[in-house]
Design a protein around this motif. Structure first.
Motif, PDB file in Angstrom:
ATOM      1  N   SER A  39      -3.517 -34.968 -34.938  1.00 26.59           N
ATOM      2  CA  SER A  39      -3.511 -35.760 -36.173  1.00 26.59           C
ATOM      3  C   SER A  39      -3.614 -37.257 -35.899  1.00 26.59           C
ATOM      4  CB  SER A  39      -2.259 -35.458 -37.000  1.00 26.59           C
ATOM      5  OG  SER A  39      -1.100 -35.840 -36.290  1.00 26.59           O
ATOM      6  N   GLY A  40      -3.489 -37.664 -34.653  1.00 27.51           N
ATOM      7  CA  GLY A  40      -3.647 -39.067 -34.284  1.00 27.51           C
ATOM      8  C   GLY A  40      -5.079 -39.443 -33.949  1.00 27.51           C
ATOM      9  N   ALA A  41      -5.961 -38.450 -33.877  1.00 28.97           N
ATOM     10  CA  ALA A  41      -7.365 -38.718 -33.560  1.00 28.97           C
ATOM     11  C   ALA A  41      -8.141 -38.936 -34.861  1.00 28.97           C
ATOM     12  CB  ALA A  41      -7.967 -37.551 -32.775  1.00 28.97           C
ATOM     13  N   ASP A  42      -8.855 -40.049 -34.947  1.00 31.42           N
ATOM     14  CA  ASP A  42      -9.661 -40.315 -36.144  1.00 31.42           C
ATOM     15  C   ASP A  42     -10.762 -39.280 -36.299  1.00 31.42           C
ATOM     16  OD1 ASP A  42      -8.193 -42.643 -36.630  1.00 31.42           O
ATOM     17  OD2 ASP A  42      -9.635 -43.920 -35.580  1.00 31.42           O
ATOM     18  N   LEU A  43     -11.420 -38.945 -35.182  1.00 25.95           N
ATOM     19  CA  LEU A  43     -12.549 -38.019 -35.186  1.00 25.95           C
ATOM     20  C   LEU A  43     -12.276 -36.843 -34.266  1.00 25.95           C
ATOM     21  CD1 LEU A  43     -15.474 -40.606 -34.770  1.00 25.95           C
ATOM     22  CD2 LEU A  43     -14.731 -39.505 -36.888  1.00 25.95           C
ATOM     23  N   CYS A  44     -12.976 -35.759 -34.514  1.00 26.69           N
ATOM     24  CA  CYS A  44     -12.929 -34.625 -33.588  1.00 26.69           C
ATOM     25  C   CYS A  44     -13.585 -35.039 -32.279  1.00 26.69           C
ATOM     26  CB  CYS A  44     -13.672 -33.431 -34.169  1.00 26.69           C
ATOM     27  SG  CYS A  44     -12.904 -32.735 -35.646  1.00 26.69           S
ATOM     28  N   VAL A  45     -13.128 -34.451 -31.200  1.00 22.72           N
ATOM     29  CA  VAL A  45     -13.668 -34.721 -29.869  1.00 22.72           C
ATOM     30  C   VAL A  45     -14.113 -33.393 -29.274  1.00 22.72           C
ATOM     31  CG1 VAL A  45     -13.104 -35.542 -27.546  1.00 22.72           C
ATOM     32  CG2 VAL A  45     -12.144 -36.708 -29.549  1.00 22.72           C
ATOM     33  N   VAL A  46     -15.286 -33.400 -28.656  1.00 27.23           N
ATOM     34  CA  VAL A  46     -15.776 -32.207 -27.961  1.00 27.23           C
ATOM     35  C   VAL A  46     -16.077 -32.581 -26.518  1.00 27.23           C
ATOM     36  CG1 VAL A  46     -16.716 -31.195 -30.071  1.00 27.23           C
ATOM     37  CG2 VAL A  46     -18.209 -32.523 -28.585  1.00 27.23           C
ATOM     38  N   PRO A  47     -15.940 -31.627 -25.607  1.00 30.78           N
ATOM     39  CA  PRO A  47     -16.293 -31.924 -24.216  1.00 30.78           C
ATOM     40  C   PRO A  47     -17.741 -32.406 -24.125  1.00 30.78           C
ATOM     41  CG  PRO A  47     -15.121 -29.845 -24.365  1.00 30.78           C
ATOM     42  CD  PRO A  47     -15.433 -30.257 -25.767  1.00 30.78           C
ATOM     43  N   ALA A  48     -17.959 -33.467 -23.364  1.00 29.83           N
ATOM     44  CA  ALA A  48     -19.298 -34.053 -23.236  1.00 29.83           C
ATOM     45  C   ALA A  48     -20.310 -33.021 -22.740  1.00 29.83           C
ATOM     46  CB  ALA A  48     -19.251 -35.263 -22.311  1.00 29.83           C
ATOM     47  N   ALA A  49     -19.909 -32.183 -21.805  1.00 26.02           N
ATOM     48  CA  ALA A  49     -20.826 -31.165 -21.272  1.00 26.02           C
ATOM     49  C   ALA A  49     -21.234 -30.166 -22.349  1.00 26.02           C
ATOM     50  CB  ALA A  49     -20.185 -30.437 -20.092  1.00 26.02           C
ATOM     51  N   LEU A  50     -20.314 -29.842 -23.240  1.00 32.32           N
ATOM     52  CA  LEU A  50     -20.621 -28.902 -24.319  1.00 32.32           C
ATOM     53  C   LEU A  50     -21.553 -29.538 -25.355  1.00 32.32           C
ATOM     54  CD1 LEU A  50     -20.149 -26.058 -25.302  1.00 32.32           C
ATOM     55  CD2 LEU A  50     -18.020 -26.824 -26.358  1.00 32.32           C
ATOM     56  N   ALA A  51     -21.369 -30.820 -25.624  1.00 30.55           N
ATOM     57  CA  ALA A  51     -22.284 -31.527 -26.535  1.00 30.55           C
ATOM     58  C   ALA A  51     -23.700 -31.494 -25.987  1.00 30.55           C
ATOM     59  CB  ALA A  51     -21.812 -32.965 -26.745  1.00 30.55           C
ATOM     60  N   ARG A  52     -23.834 -31.670 -24.672  1.00 27.92           N
ATOM     61  CA  ARG A  52     -25.160 -31.599 -24.042  1.00 27.92           C
ATOM     62  C   ARG A  52     -25.713 -30.181 -24.095  1.00 27.92           C
ATOM     63  NH1 ARG A  52     -22.541 -35.112 -20.539  1.00 27.92           N
ATOM     64  NH2 ARG A  52     -22.066 -33.461 -19.050  1.00 27.92           N
ATOM     65  N   GLN A  53     -24.868 -29.196 -23.777  1.00 31.75           N
ATOM     66  CA  GLN A  53     -25.293 -27.795 -23.767  1.00 31.75           C
ATOM     67  C   GLN A  53     -25.818 -27.362 -25.133  1.00 31.75           C
ATOM     68  OE1 GLN A  53     -22.258 -24.940 -22.494  1.00 31.75           O
ATOM     69  NE2 GLN A  53     -23.083 -23.444 -23.927  1.00 31.75           N
ATOM     70  N   LEU A  54     -25.129 -27.776 -26.197  1.00 29.51           N
ATOM     71  CA  LEU A  54     -25.531 -27.397 -27.556  1.00 29.51           C
ATOM     72  C   LEU A  54     -26.606 -28.320 -28.124  1.00 29.51           C
ATOM     73  CD1 LEU A  54     -22.018 -26.538 -29.023  1.00 29.51           C
ATOM     74  CD2 LEU A  54     -23.843 -24.933 -28.409  1.00 29.51           C
ATOM     75  N   ASP A  55     -26.957 -29.360 -27.359  1.00 33.09           N
ATOM     76  CA  ASP A  55     -27.961 -30.333 -27.792  1.00 33.09           C
ATOM     77  C   ASP A  55     -27.616 -30.914 -29.164  1.00 33.09           C
ATOM     78  OD1 ASP A  55     -30.218 -31.873 -27.383  1.00 33.09           O
ATOM     79  OD2 ASP A  55     -31.579 -30.390 -28.279  1.00 33.09           O
ATOM     80  N   LEU A  56     -26.349 -31.333 -29.306  1.00 40.23           N
ATOM     81  CA  LEU A  56     -25.897 -31.902 -30.573  1.00 40.23           C
ATOM     82  C   LEU A  56     -26.629 -33.215 -30.832  1.00 40.23           C
ATOM     83  CD1 LEU A  56     -22.031 -31.323 -30.338  1.00 40.23           C
ATOM     84  CD2 LEU A  56     -23.769 -29.860 -31.404  1.00 40.23           C
ATOM     85  N   PRO A  57     -27.160 -33.399 -32.052  1.00 43.48           N
ATOM     86  CA  PRO A  57     -27.916 -34.621 -32.332  1.00 43.48           C
ATOM     87  C   PRO A  57     -27.040 -35.877 -32.297  1.00 43.48           C
ATOM     88  CG  PRO A  57     -27.863 -33.181 -34.262  1.00 43.48           C
ATOM     89  CD  PRO A  57     -27.165 -32.466 -33.156  1.00 43.48           C
ATOM     90  N   LEU A  58     -27.540 -36.891 -31.617  1.00 39.06           N
ATOM     91  CA  LEU A  58     -26.846 -38.179 -31.501  1.00 39.06           C
ATOM     92  C   LEU A  58     -26.908 -38.918 -32.838  1.00 39.06           C
ATOM     93  CD1 LEU A  58     -25.558 -40.293 -29.526  1.00 39.06           C
ATOM     94  CD2 LEU A  58     -27.869 -41.177 -29.240  1.00 39.06           C
ATOM     95  N   GLU A  91     -18.843 -35.407 -37.769  1.00 41.80           N
ATOM     96  CA  GLU A  91     -19.194 -36.184 -36.584  1.00 41.80           C
ATOM     97  C   GLU A  91     -18.152 -35.898 -35.509  1.00 41.80           C
ATOM     98  OE1 GLU A  91     -21.679 -40.077 -37.675  1.00 41.80           O
ATOM     99  OE2 GLU A  91     -19.523 -40.277 -37.981  1.00 41.80           O
ATOM    100  N   VAL A  92     -18.630 -35.749 -34.276  1.00 41.44           N
ATOM    101  CA  VAL A  92     -17.738 -35.498 -33.142  1.00 41.44           C
ATOM    102  C   VAL A  92     -18.049 -36.504 -32.041  1.00 41.44           C
ATOM    103  CG1 VAL A  92     -17.491 -33.038 -33.656  1.00 41.44           C
ATOM    104  CG2 VAL A  92     -19.281 -33.787 -32.085  1.00 41.44           C
ATOM    105  N   VAL A  93     -17.022 -36.895 -31.324  1.00 39.21           N
ATOM    106  CA  VAL A  93     -17.174 -37.772 -30.173  1.00 39.21           C
ATOM    107  C   VAL A  93     -17.279 -36.890 -28.934  1.00 39.21           C
ATOM    108  CG1 VAL A  93     -16.081 -39.580 -28.783  1.00 39.21           C
ATOM    109  CG2 VAL A  93     -15.851 -39.614 -31.277  1.00 39.21           C
ATOM    110  N   ALA A  94     -18.280 -37.131 -28.113  1.00 38.91           N
ATOM    111  CA  ALA A  94     -18.453 -36.379 -26.871  1.00 38.91           C
ATOM    112  C   ALA A  94     -17.712 -37.124 -25.764  1.00 38.91           C
ATOM    113  CB  ALA A  94     -19.936 -36.247 -26.532  1.00 38.91           C
ATOM    114  N   LEU A  95     -16.620 -36.522 -25.298  1.00 40.22           N
ATOM    115  CA  LEU A  95     -15.755 -37.223 -24.359  1.00 40.22           C
ATOM    116  C   LEU A  95     -14.846 -36.229 -23.653  1.00 40.22           C
ATOM    117  CD1 LEU A  95     -14.900 -40.179 -23.573  1.00 40.22           C
ATOM    118  CD2 LEU A  95     -13.139 -39.963 -25.323  1.00 40.22           C
ATOM    119  N   GLY A  96     -14.703 -36.368 -22.369  1.00 36.11           N
ATOM    120  CA  GLY A  96     -13.726 -35.585 -21.624  1.00 36.11           C
ATOM    121  C   GLY A  96     -14.056 -34.113 -21.542  1.00 36.11           C
TER     122      GLY A  96
END
Length: 125
Positions: A39-58, A91-96
């Motif tokens: 609840s302290g995160a403004d946005l959802c965060v997804v693993p950067a590798a998974l964002a690349r794997q799913l080819d999430l649009p920037l 919107e998701v942040v690709a991080l960690g």
């Protein structure tokens, strides 16, 4: 819609963890991911590798800070996340390496964190 999940005791202290389906905005090839409710995160965060794997649009690049306070750049992507059968485009942040459910998705639900019972309840109003 109502989802109840027990806290995960592998965290210290026990934490609210939910199963989530993550996919590109078109919903193709969803991946089941375990996500920490934050609840302290403004946005959802997804693993950067998974964002690349799913080819999430920037959609953007942001400067973000976590618990340590150090600023760093991170890419923002459009994604579809499903919790308890409810799909949302967010919107998701690709991080960690860990997925976090932030307030941009949590605000679509009534969330009840029952610490003594170690249970999370998400209800769709």
């Amino acid at each position: 819609m109502r989802v109840q999940v027990p806290y995960d005791r592998s965290y210290e202290p026990a934490a609210a963890i939910v199963p989530a389906l993550l996919a590109a905005p078109d919903g193709e090839t969803p991946v089941l991911v375990t996500a920490l409710v934050d609840s302290g995160a403004d946005l959802c965060v997804v693993p950067a590798a998974l964002a690349r794997q799913l080819d999430l649009p920037l959609t953007d690049v942001l400067r973000v800070a976590g618990v340590g306070g150090a600023l760093r750049s991170a890419t923002v992507h459009a994604a579809q996340i499903e919790l308890g059968g409810v799909r949302e485009l967010v919107e998701v942040v690709a991080l960690g390496e860990e997925m976090l459910i932030g307030r941009n998705l949590l605000n679509s639900f009534v969330a009840r964190l029952d610490g003594p019972q170690e249970q999370l309840t998400l209800t769709r109003p």
